[in-house]
Design an enzyme around this catalytic site. Sequence first.
Site: not given
Ligand code: SF4
Length: 286
Positions: A12, A41, A76, A98, A128, A170, A228, A269
């Site tokens: 992502c 991860h 995270h 992120c 996270e 998230t 995820n 990941s």
């Molecule tokens: S919140 Fe998590 S899944 Fe969403 S873009 Fe950020 S790292 Fe990626």
Amino acid sequence: MRVIRADVLGFCAGVRRAVNLAASAAEKRDKRLFMIGPLIHNGRALRELEELGFSTLDEAELPETLSNSIAVIRAHGTGPRTREELSRRGAEIVDATCPKVRESQIKACELYKKGVQLFIAGEKKHGEVRGIRMFAPNSVVVENKDDVLEAAKTLLAKETPLKTAVIGQTTISETEYQSICTELKRFFPDLAVYNTTCAATKARQHALAELCAKADALIIAGERASSNARRLLAVAEKHGKPAWIVRAASEIPDNLTGFDTIGLSAGTSTPDALINEIEREISIRR
Ligand code: SF4
């Protein structure tokens, strides 16, 4: 065997950003390189970072001095205290949190300062969630209905009426988040619900759900440690499809040969190179 890829899969934006920031930091060859907790991860991605010179530090056991060091905060995120400690010990911080996780941290901090009782729907041990909690120390993590009941027993015993709010990890699925919110509202009817789930996760879950209609079985490239990837597995299982999470081409199950069409997805990941290797390996199986 035919392989069909999910329309959306793999890294992502948040993970790609974290990996790119770490790779840029590694260009400063004269500095010691650290990740605060595993950056993402995925074992293979972490090994590649180690080859660039990174080692992993546990935020609970930081060395006394971190001078001449770069400390990369993972996607995270982490709490404000860790950041302060890193600076105090002399590290240059590269913040790869992120932006989506950062939004949740800011929201948690804001609510805490207003005296709101915050619930976090998600996994108690997830990095996270642990990071977000550091911004709202009185928050309660709820993984399921039992946790909601437990929290309600304690909180409703307090004499002063509570203002309450909930945010979600998230990567939580929409269904799971809605179910936890509904349960919380039974006890806290004025609960404010914030949508903090990530579109990237949803997009991979929806793409996999569509793929389930075309595939006989599913392979999810990733690791069980990745929340995820586990959720993608749950989506496949919900659609009644046999599905496996595999970390490498060598882990593809032998009994896959019994199926004609294999759907391929990957956690956020999972590096592109690994997805390609797994796809190649499945397509040459007879
Ligand atoms: S919140 Fe998590 S899944 Fe969403 S873009 Fe950020 S790292 Fe990626």
